[in-house]
Enzyme design. Structure first.
Site, PDB file in Angstrom:
ATOM      1  CG  HIS A   1      -1.995  -0.970   1.226  1.00  0.00           C
ATOM      2  ND1 HIS A   1      -2.978  -0.996   2.178  1.00  0.00           N
ATOM      3  CD2 HIS A   1      -2.263  -1.995   0.379  1.00  0.00           C
ATOM      4  CE1 HIS A   1      -3.813  -1.998   1.911  1.00  0.00           C
ATOM      5  NE2 HIS A   1      -3.387  -2.615   0.824  1.00  0.00           N
TER       6      HIS A   1
ATOM      7  CE1 TYR B   1      -4.707   3.413   9.563  1.00  0.00           C
ATOM      8  CE2 TYR B   1      -5.299   2.851  11.817  1.00  0.00           C
ATOM      9  CZ  TYR B   1      -4.479   2.699  10.723  1.00  0.00           C
ATOM     10  OH  TYR B   1      -3.408   1.832  10.770  1.00  0.00           O
TER      11      TYR B   1
ATOM     12  N   PRO C   1      -2.689  -1.116  19.220  1.00  0.00           N
ATOM     13  CG  PRO C   1      -4.457  -2.559  18.778  1.00  0.00           C
ATOM     14  CD  PRO C   1      -3.753  -1.845  19.892  1.00  0.00           C
TER      15      PRO C   1
ATOM     16  CE  LYS D   1       4.596   2.653  13.561  1.00  0.00           C
ATOM     17  NZ  LYS D   1       5.235   2.478  12.237  1.00  0.00           N
TER      18      LYS D   1
ATOM     19  CE1 TYR E   1      -0.043   3.087   7.663  1.00  0.00           C
ATOM     20  CE2 TYR E   1      -0.564   3.234  10.001  1.00  0.00           C
ATOM     21  CZ  TYR E   1      -0.793   2.684   8.748  1.00  0.00           C
ATOM     22  OH  TYR E   1      -1.765   1.728   8.583  1.00  0.00           O
TER      23      TYR E   1
HETATM   24  P1  FAS Z   1       4.129 -12.965  20.908  1.00  0.00           P
HETATM   25  O1  FAS Z   1       3.160 -12.812  22.047  1.00  0.00           O
HETATM   26  O2  FAS Z   1       3.627 -12.900  19.511  1.00  0.00           O
HETATM   27  O3  FAS Z   1       4.883 -14.369  21.029  1.00  0.00           O
HETATM   28  C1  FAS Z   1       5.307 -14.863  22.271  1.00  0.00           C
HETATM   29  C2  FAS Z   1       5.360 -16.375  22.168  1.00  0.00           C
HETATM   30  O4  FAS Z   1       5.929 -16.888  23.375  1.00  0.00           O
HETATM   31  C3  FAS Z   1       3.979 -17.006  22.033  1.00  0.00           C
HETATM   32  O5  FAS Z   1       3.952 -17.890  20.945  1.00  0.00           O
HETATM   33  C4  FAS Z   1       3.775 -17.739  23.354  1.00  0.00           C
HETATM   34  O6  FAS Z   1       3.048 -18.943  23.200  1.00  0.00           O
HETATM   35  C5  FAS Z   1       5.210 -18.018  23.779  1.00  0.00           C
HETATM   36  N1  FAS Z   1       5.390 -18.187  25.217  1.00  0.00           N
HETATM   37  C6  FAS Z   1       4.882 -17.414  26.210  1.00  0.00           C
HETATM   38  N2  FAS Z   1       5.279 -17.871  27.412  1.00  0.00           N
HETATM   39  C7  FAS Z   1       6.065 -18.975  27.177  1.00  0.00           C
HETATM   40  C8  FAS Z   1       6.747 -19.894  28.007  1.00  0.00           C
HETATM   41  N3  FAS Z   1       6.740 -19.793  29.332  1.00  0.00           N
HETATM   42  N4  FAS Z   1       7.449 -20.898  27.420  1.00  0.00           N
HETATM   43  C9  FAS Z   1       7.472 -21.018  26.070  1.00  0.00           C
HETATM   44  N5  FAS Z   1       6.841 -20.197  25.220  1.00  0.00           N
HETATM   45  C10 FAS Z   1       6.135 -19.174  25.782  1.00  0.00           C
HETATM   46  N6  FAS Z   1       0.377  -5.690  16.458  1.00  0.00           N
HETATM   47  C11 FAS Z   1       0.295  -4.973  15.311  1.00  0.00           C
HETATM   48  O7  FAS Z   1       1.315  -4.442  14.857  1.00  0.00           O
HETATM   49  N7  FAS Z   1      -0.928  -4.835  14.665  1.00  0.00           N
HETATM   50  C12 FAS Z   1      -2.056  -5.453  15.123  1.00  0.00           C
HETATM   51  O8  FAS Z   1      -3.118  -5.330  14.525  1.00  0.00           O
HETATM   52  C13 FAS Z   1      -1.993  -6.245  16.286  1.00  0.00           C
HETATM   53  N8  FAS Z   1      -3.091  -6.927  16.739  1.00  0.00           N
HETATM   54  C14 FAS Z   1      -2.998  -7.701  17.874  1.00  0.00           C
HETATM   55  C15 FAS Z   1      -4.105  -8.435  18.357  1.00  0.00           C
HETATM   56  C16 FAS Z   1      -4.002  -9.217  19.520  1.00  0.00           C
HETATM   57  C17 FAS Z   1      -5.195 -10.010  20.014  1.00  0.00           C
HETATM   58  C18 FAS Z   1      -2.783  -9.268  20.229  1.00  0.00           C
HETATM   59  C19 FAS Z   1      -2.662 -10.079  21.502  1.00  0.00           C
HETATM   60  C20 FAS Z   1      -1.679  -8.557  19.760  1.00  0.00           C
HETATM   61  C21 FAS Z   1      -1.770  -7.775  18.578  1.00  0.00           C
HETATM   62  N9  FAS Z   1      -0.680  -7.080  18.064  1.00  0.00           N
HETATM   63  C22 FAS Z   1      -0.749  -6.322  16.935  1.00  0.00           C
HETATM   64  C23 FAS Z   1       0.566  -7.108  18.716  1.00  0.00           C
HETATM   65  C24 FAS Z   1       1.254  -8.399  18.308  1.00  0.00           C
HETATM   66  O9  FAS Z   1       1.284  -8.509  16.930  1.00  0.00           O
HETATM   67  C25 FAS Z   1       2.596  -8.397  18.981  1.00  0.00           C
HETATM   68  O10 FAS Z   1       3.220  -7.122  18.908  1.00  0.00           O
HETATM   69  C26 FAS Z   1       3.537  -9.434  18.431  1.00  0.00           C
HETATM   70  O11 FAS Z   1       2.889 -10.686  18.464  1.00  0.00           O
HETATM   71  C27 FAS Z   1       4.792  -9.411  19.294  1.00  0.00           C
HETATM   72  O12 FAS Z   1       5.529 -10.525  19.002  1.00  0.00           O
HETATM   73  P2  FAS Z   1       6.351 -11.285  20.157  1.00  0.00           P
HETATM   74  O13 FAS Z   1       7.090 -10.291  20.957  1.00  0.00           O
HETATM   75  O14 FAS Z   1       7.078 -12.367  19.462  1.00  0.00           O
HETATM   76  O15 FAS Z   1       5.263 -11.876  21.155  1.00  0.00           O
HETATM   77  C1  PHB Z   2      -4.807  -5.158  10.925  1.00  0.00           C
HETATM   78  O1  PHB Z   2      -4.977  -5.344   9.695  1.00  0.00           O
HETATM   79  O2  PHB Z   2      -4.962  -6.078  11.772  1.00  0.00           O
HETATM   80  C2  PHB Z   2      -4.405  -3.787  11.420  1.00  0.00           C
HETATM   81  C3  PHB Z   2      -4.058  -2.814  10.501  1.00  0.00           C
HETATM   82  C4  PHB Z   2      -3.683  -1.555  10.946  1.00  0.00           C
HETATM   83  C5  PHB Z   2      -3.660  -1.304  12.319  1.00  0.00           C
HETATM   84  C6  PHB Z   2      -3.996  -2.303  13.243  1.00  0.00           C
HETATM   85  C7  PHB Z   2      -4.376  -3.548  12.785  1.00  0.00           C
HETATM   86  O3  PHB Z   2      -3.302  -0.069  12.750  1.00  0.00           O
END
Ligand code: FAS
Ligand code: PHB
Length: 398
Positions: A76, A207, A298, A302, A390
């Site tokens: 995009h 947005y 979110p 980032k 962004y």
């Molecule tokens: P993660 O949480 O992805 O990964 C951590 C891993 O460690 C998991 O697989 C977990 O199972 C494992 N773990 C935990 N404890 C453990 C243990 N004791 N032993 C072994 N393994 C263990 N970010 C965006 O940029 N845009 C979004 O739209 C967005 N939407 C999101 C929606 C939700 C519901 C959530 C929860 C997060 C969202 N995020 C979003 C943020 C998300 O993308 C995180 O920033 C990203 O997953 C971060 O990655 P990690 O730091 O690797 O952590």
């Molecule tokens: C998404 O596609 O999940 C998304 C995109 C932009 C955002 C947050 C989430 O700022």
């Protein structure tokens, strides 16, 4: 203790942070072991982030895991803002020369897991880290990750531990009390997100700031829409039948000439919203990366990209150590990552407070928000300030 694995870097978590780190270490000839609580199927199907900064896309190509992203990712060049029932567009490609790519986080996970397994690097699923030892870096004992796997107690003995275990992991808690300061902001709203079998109604993200609340039009593929609305963080998804969700999306995303494509809702859920920062991001031989160290709302897309930035710094620091036993970058890991993360935190907070309706008597704030949005889309300087944040600011390691 039934089994001891020995490696250079022990990684807790196979999310973006852990998997990117393992790949970067592998490319530098550094061995690692990843322990992951969940199954491969679970982590490859968990619906989370959707937007990759260009730096993340470029890194996946450099790491040799970007082929499917290049084929299936949706690049995009701009983004829409809808307010006062009008849609405005900021062309961040024209302003910054950079773009973003829509490619779901679970697709990134699929690509990185496949690459890890193909390289033969140990990636243990259903392996839950329970306790960390030897983190203080003294010669007395090497760091060890005690984990449970296939019904047995096992351990990874290593030189360094990377806490890539997310916000609810054990790594951050392993830092001795008093050695870490936490900064938290809990927002008075959450996001209700849906995946729908409906072609995206716009070719770029939109947005929306509306008196009924925030909304976001995003996507996953040309056939699947990803949409969000602001809700009360304590609301129950049971209060949100599909037709009520679609009604709010139609209302909040309305502008002349726009028609929202609707279809079967495949998945829906409510995610609370917080900002969180832990300082420092390292202690002895333990390094925190990604959500274990920081959470951003979110809105600015980032979270995943910040995790990638952290492990780029960590992998370079570890490469410097193993090549020369120098620890300059490792010693500065936390400072470098926190400078980058606090700016992403600032931007995410700013965009969140600009777009979401505050609870209670918010008429003044709603008018102020629209005034700021009008300024942002009219002023090249203000549009540039939004655009460069962004698409992602450069990661400085000086
Ligand atoms: P993660 O949480 O992805 O990964 C951590 C891993 O460690 C998991 O697989 C977990 O199972 C494992 N773990 C935990 N404890 C453990 C243990 N004791 N032993 C072994 N393994 C263990 N970010 C965006 O940029 N845009 C979004 O739209 C967005 N939407 C999101 C929606 C939700 C519901 C959530 C929860 C997060 C969202 N995020 C979003 C943020 C998300 O993308 C995180 O920033 C990203 O997953 C971060 O990655 P990690 O730091 O690797 O952590
Ligand atoms: C998404 O596609 O999940 C998304 C995109 C932009 C955002 C947050 C989430 O700022």
């Amino acid at each position: 203790m039934s089994e001891t694995l020995r490696t250079q870097v022990g990684i807790i978590g196979a999310g973006p942070a852990g998997l990117f780190l393992a790949r970067l270490l592998h490319l530098n000839g550094i061995e690692s072991v990843i322990v992951e609580t969940h199954t491969r199927q679970y982590i490859e199907s968990r619906v989370r982030a959707g937007v990759l900064e260009q730096g993340t896309v470029d890194l996946m190509a450099e790491m040799g895991v970007g082929d499917r992203l290049k084929r299936e990712g949706m690049a995009h060049e701009g983004v829409g803002f809808c307010f006062n029932r009008r849609r405005h567009r900021i062309n961040f490609k024209e302003l910054t020369g950079r773009s973003i790519t829509v490619y779901a986080q679970h697709e990134v996970i699929i690509d990185l897991v496949a690459s890890r397994l193909a390289s033969g690097g140990p990636l243990l699923f259903e392996a839950e880290a329970m306790k960390l030892e030897g983190l203080d870096g003294t010669a007395k004992s090497k760091p060890a990750i005690h984990f449970r796997h296939q019904g047995e107690e096992k351990q990874v003995v290593c030189d360094f531990v990377a806490g890539c275990d997310g916000f609810h992991g054990i790594a951050r808690a392993a830092v001795p009390a008093g050695m870490l300061k936490a900064y938290t902001r809990i927002y008075p709203f959450g996001w209700l997100g849906i995946l729908a079998a409906a072609p995206p109604s716009n070719n770029e993200l939109i947005y929306a700031n509306h008196e009924s609340g925030f909304a976001l039009l995003s996507m996953r593929t040309p056939e699947i829409s990803r949409l969000y609305i602001q809700v009360d963080p304590d609301d129950d998804i049971a209060n949100w039948p599909d037709d009520r969700i679609w009604e709010q999306l139609r209302r909040r995303l309305a502008f002349d000439g726009f028609k929202l494509n609707e279809g079967p809702v495949l998945q829906k859920g409510i995610t609370p919203m917080r900002s969180f920062m832990a300082e420092p991001m390292q202690w002895g031989r333990l390094f925190l990366a990604g959500d274990s160290a920081h959470i951003v709302p979110p809105t600015g897309a980032k979270g995943l990209n910040l995790a990638v930035a952290d492990v780029q710094v960590l992998s370079r620091g570890l490469a410097e150590y193993y090549a020369s036993r120098k620890t300059d970058l490792l010693d500065r890991y936390s400072d470098i990552c926190l400078r980058h993360a606090w700016n992403a935190q600032r931007f995410s907070w700013w965009l969140t407070q600009l777009l979401h309706r505050p609870p209670g008597d918010a008429d003044f704030d709603c008018r102020r928000q629209v005034a700021e949005l009008e300024y942002m889309v009219q002023s090249r300087a203000a549009s540039m300030a939004f655009a460069e944040n962004y698409v992602g600011l450069p990661l400085r390691m000086d």
